[in-house]
Every structure is written in C-alpha cells, then in structure tokens.
Design a protein around this motif. Sequence first.
Motif, mmCIF file in Angstrom:
data_model
loop_
_atom_site.group_PDB
_atom_site.id
_atom_site.type_symbol
_atom_site.label_atom_id
_atom_site.label_comp_id
_atom_site.label_asym_id
_atom_site.label_seq_id
_atom_site.Cartn_x
_atom_site.Cartn_y
_atom_site.Cartn_z
ATOM 1 N N UNK A 13 42.834 36.324 44.289
ATOM 2 C CA UNK A 13 42.050 36.363 45.536
ATOM 3 C C UNK A 13 42.499 37.504 46.434
ATOM 4 N N UNK A 14 43.814 37.727 46.519
ATOM 5 C CA UNK A 14 44.335 38.777 47.395
ATOM 6 C C UNK A 14 44.064 40.161 46.801
ATOM 7 N N UNK A 15 44.120 40.269 45.460
ATOM 8 C CA UNK A 15 43.762 41.543 44.821
ATOM 9 C C UNK A 15 42.296 41.851 45.123
ATOM 10 N N UNK A 16 41.425 40.826 45.001
ATOM 11 C CA UNK A 16 39.989 41.031 45.251
ATOM 12 C C UNK A 16 39.726 41.402 46.710
ATOM 13 N N UNK A 18 41.576 43.283 48.434
ATOM 14 C CA UNK A 18 42.085 44.643 48.667
ATOM 15 C C UNK A 18 43.231 44.660 49.683
ATOM 16 N N UNK A 19 44.098 43.644 49.611
ATOM 17 C CA UNK A 19 45.218 43.579 50.554
ATOM 18 C C UNK A 19 46.574 43.675 49.837
ATOM 19 N N UNK A 20 46.590 44.269 48.630
ATOM 20 C CA UNK A 20 47.860 44.447 47.910
ATOM 21 C C UNK A 20 48.854 45.209 48.797
ATOM 22 N N UNK A 21 48.414 46.308 49.344
ATOM 23 C CA UNK A 21 49.306 47.151 50.150
ATOM 24 C C UNK A 21 49.819 46.428 51.385
ATOM 25 N N UNK A 22 48.944 45.672 52.040
ATOM 26 C CA UNK A 22 49.380 44.950 53.249
ATOM 27 C C UNK A 22 50.440 43.911 52.906
ATOM 28 N N UNK A 23 50.293 43.266 51.754
ATOM 29 C CA UNK A 23 51.275 42.247 51.354
ATOM 30 C C UNK A 23 52.603 42.919 50.971
ATOM 31 N N UNK A 73 49.137 41.152 40.645
ATOM 32 C CA UNK A 73 50.247 42.104 40.708
ATOM 33 C C UNK A 73 51.534 41.288 40.717
ATOM 34 N N UNK A 74 52.366 41.494 39.699
ATOM 35 C CA UNK A 74 53.655 40.790 39.651
ATOM 36 C C UNK A 74 54.752 41.769 40.045
ATOM 37 N N UNK A 75 55.671 41.277 40.866
ATOM 38 C CA UNK A 75 56.776 42.127 41.321
ATOM 39 C C UNK A 75 58.068 41.339 41.315
ATOM 40 N N UNK A 115 46.689 33.391 47.776
ATOM 41 C CA UNK A 115 47.155 34.782 47.958
ATOM 42 C C UNK A 115 48.425 35.188 47.212
ATOM 43 N N UNK A 116 49.451 34.346 47.239
ATOM 44 C CA UNK A 116 50.734 34.747 46.647
ATOM 45 C C UNK A 116 51.439 33.571 45.976
ATOM 46 N N UNK A 117 52.292 33.925 45.035
ATOM 47 C CA UNK A 117 53.269 33.001 44.447
ATOM 48 C C UNK A 117 54.661 33.543 44.735
#
Length: 141
Positions: A13-16, A18-23, A73-75, A115-117
């Motif tokens: 949901x967060x990738x869709x 377009x808030x990868x950078x903000x996270x 996106x896994x980090x 949004x995140x795990x």
Amino acid sequence: MALERTLSIIKPDAVAKNVIGEILTRFEKADLKIVAAKMIQLSQEQAEGFYAEHKERPFFGDLVSFMTSGPVVVQVLEGDNAIAKNRELMGATNPQEAAAGTIRADFASSIDANAVHGSDSPASAEREVAYFFAADEITSR
Ligand code: RTP
Ligand code: MG
C-alpha cells in the motif's frame, strides 16, 4: 544501549502511494542507518513463510494476499535500540490506534494495509533479516 539490526518492510500500500522516500527519511532522521535494501515482489510461498507465526490466525489468508498484491521494499535498519525504535516510529498495528506522527498514523489505510512491518523482538529480527538477506548483502558503516 545496544546496537541492533531490525527488518523493516514497506508494504504494497505504501509503495503504491509513492511514499517510500518519506518513510525511509523517517528512519534516517531517527538515526537508523539503512544497511541493506531491495525492492521485491513476494511470492505466495515467501509471504506464507515470513508470516508463519500467524498461520492459524483468521486474517492469515488476507495478510498473505495483501503482501503479494504488489512490490515491497525490504530493508535492514541498524542503530541503538533499532528494534524498539522502529516499532515506535511505526505506531500501532491498527492505524486508528496509532499515535499522531507515526508512520501508520500518517500513511496506513487499514489494519491490513498498514504501510510497514517491523521485527518485534531480537529473535524475530534475526530470523527476518536472514529470511531476506544473505550475510554478504548487508553492509556495515
Ligand atoms: P507487522 O508484523 O506487519 O509488523 O505488524 P504487527 O507486528 O504490528 O502486527 P502482527 O500482530 O504481527 O500482525 C501482522 C499483520 O497482520 C495484519 N493483521 N490483521 N485483521 C486483524 O485483526 C489483523 N491483525 C493483524 C496486519 O497487517 C499486521 O501488520
Ligand atoms: Mg508482527
């Protein structure tokens, strides 16, 4: 304080949205270093294995289909107290209960699309980091 590593996933949901950078910026502003990262499309088997602890829960099927609905996106995040710090930045599982200013309060849509795990303990962090990254894919700095 202990230097820790934790696994973070930016969910579909967060990738869709377009808030990868903000996270990612929130992690960096909180002094967490991104020491590994990749964008992947989870297979059903990968998502089921990752969430195996929830296999018997009523929401398991919905969780797996949501997590495979688009890229994630896994980090690996590294820093003092990284596991608890990331959980604080994320906020409560249900975004309606998440504290103001947390990632889930700001970007999640529902308890499923949240949004995140983030790993919830040292033992799960170790398992989850190894689930997605080989040792030589994690940098140190
Ligand atoms: P996560 O594992 O994704 O970081 O989230 P969490 O620790 O805050 O929540 P957890 O209890 O581990 O649940 C994993 C994910 O399953 C979905 N869930 N749905 N419908 C429900 O009652 C329910 N409960 C959990 C959420 O997407 C949660 O993030
Ligand atoms: Mg969890």
